[in-house]
Design a protein around this motif. Structure first.
Motif, PDB file in Angstrom:
ATOM      1  N   LYS A 119      27.678  54.091  60.379  1.00  0.00           N
ATOM      2  CA  LYS A 119      27.925  54.675  59.718  1.00  0.00           C
ATOM      3  C   LYS A 119      26.913  55.624  60.289  1.00  0.00           C
ATOM      4  O   LYS A 119      26.295  56.091  60.912  1.00  0.00           O
ATOM      5  CB  LYS A 119      27.588  54.840  58.078  1.00  0.00           C
ATOM      6  N   TYR A 120      27.896  56.596  60.035  1.00  0.00           N
ATOM      7  CA  TYR A 120      27.570  58.706  60.193  1.00  0.00           C
ATOM      8  C   TYR A 120      27.668  59.379  59.380  1.00  0.00           C
ATOM      9  O   TYR A 120      28.978  59.323  58.393  1.00  0.00           O
ATOM     10  CB  TYR A 120      27.297  58.688  61.749  1.00  0.00           C
ATOM     11  N   ASP A 121      26.991  60.951  59.188  1.00  0.00           N
ATOM     12  CA  ASP A 121      28.155  61.821  58.305  1.00  0.00           C
ATOM     13  C   ASP A 121      28.710  63.021  58.447  1.00  0.00           C
ATOM     14  O   ASP A 121      29.826  62.120  58.124  1.00  0.00           O
ATOM     15  CB  ASP A 121      27.122  62.524  57.646  1.00  0.00           C
ATOM     16  N   LYS A 122      28.763  63.698  59.878  1.00  0.00           N
ATOM     17  CA  LYS A 122      29.750  64.105  60.772  1.00  0.00           C
ATOM     18  C   LYS A 122      29.419  64.101  62.175  1.00  0.00           C
ATOM     19  O   LYS A 122      28.594  63.511  62.395  1.00  0.00           O
ATOM     20  CB  LYS A 122      28.947  65.668  60.286  1.00  0.00           C
ATOM     21  N   GLY A 170      22.463  60.495  59.320  1.00  0.00           N
ATOM     22  CA  GLY A 170      21.387  60.793  58.065  1.00  0.00           C
ATOM     23  C   GLY A 170      20.720  60.362  58.242  1.00  0.00           C
ATOM     24  O   GLY A 170      18.991  60.712  57.420  1.00  0.00           O
ATOM     25  N   LYS A 173      19.831  65.681  62.698  1.00  0.00           N
ATOM     26  CA  LYS A 173      21.022  66.112  62.265  1.00  0.00           C
ATOM     27  C   LYS A 173      21.247  66.979  64.080  1.00  0.00           C
ATOM     28  O   LYS A 173      20.425  67.828  64.358  1.00  0.00           O
ATOM     29  CB  LYS A 173      21.259  67.515  61.392  1.00  0.00           C
TER      30      LYS A 173
END
Length: 235
Positions: A119-122, A170, A173
């Motif tokens: 999973k990753y955000d961006k 998460g 960045k």
């Protein structure tokens, strides 16, 4: 009393005659038609970016968008002014969301495909470019008709002004600007078809976003895009 009545009558006669001399009618009004008119000098567009060539395992995520605006010098080449050539200059911004993580630094970037179970955000990169388009135009316009059909085919070269990539999982960045692996110049062809102010535009980016120095597992990254959107032409 008679003198007052006579004076009032003469005043009305004079006013009426003066008004008749300065009143315009539809028969005497002449509108000058510009037979040397030019069309569609300014443009603005919004588009969806579709990555059509990319490394194995890389997939596009969410909606990648872009927009552009600029000026084109319309130069008709036939007597009816239905055919024209239009060179111009403009600016564009495009965003590309995908699962290729760019980490490291601007001088030593590292590329990798994020596995589907991670999973990753961006994960995205974006570019701000100056564009030099040239269009070959057909339209069925006239000097007095402002709504018409058009078919414009063009080619443009763009130069990279600013770039940024973002990867966020998460825990950290990573933001990289001025990536040395991005190509400075991009080349592409496009086609605009429409009526009045609304026009569909399709643009194909011919060469890759990345130089040959950008690699995943020792394989050069080849990635380009097909953009589909709406462009609005303004006089």
């Amino acid at each position: 009393m008679m003198r007052l009545f006579l004076g009032f009558f003469l005043f009305l006669s004079f006013f009426r005659g003066y008004s008749q001399e300065d009143t315009f009618s539809i028969d005497t009004l002449h509108v000058k038609i510009d037979s040397l008119y030019r069309e569609d000098q300014f443009y603005a567009g919004i588009n969806y970016n579709l990555l059509i060539e990319k490394p194995s395992g890389v997939s596009q995520e969410k909606i990648s968008f872009g927009f552009s605006a600029g000026f084109l010098r319309d130069m008709p080449i036939n007597e009816k002014r239905t055919f024209a050539i239009a060179p111009g200059i403009g600016l564009s911004f495009n965003n590309y969301l995908q699962n290729m993580a760019i980490t490291g630094t601007s001088q030593n970037p590292i590329y990798g495909v994020v596995p589907s179970n991670v999973k990753y955000d961006k994960s995205r990169f974006e570019q701000f470019r100056v564009e030099l388009p040239i269009e070959f135009r057909w339209r069925n316009s006239t000097p007095v008709e402002f709504q018409f059909f058009r078919i414009y085919g063009g080619f443009k070269v763009s130069y990279l002004l600013l770039d940024k990539s973002v990867f966020e999982d998460g825990n950290e960045k990573i933001v990289i600007k001025n990536n040395k692996d991005f190509e400075d110049f991009l080349y592409g062809a496009y086609l605009s078809i429409g009526y009045s102010a609304f026009n569909l535009q399709v643009y194909y980016n011919i060469n890759s976003f990345f130089k040959s120095s950008a690699q995943i597992d020792s394989s050069p990254i080849k990635m380009n895009a097909l953009s589909i959107g709406l462009v609005f032409y303004i006089l």
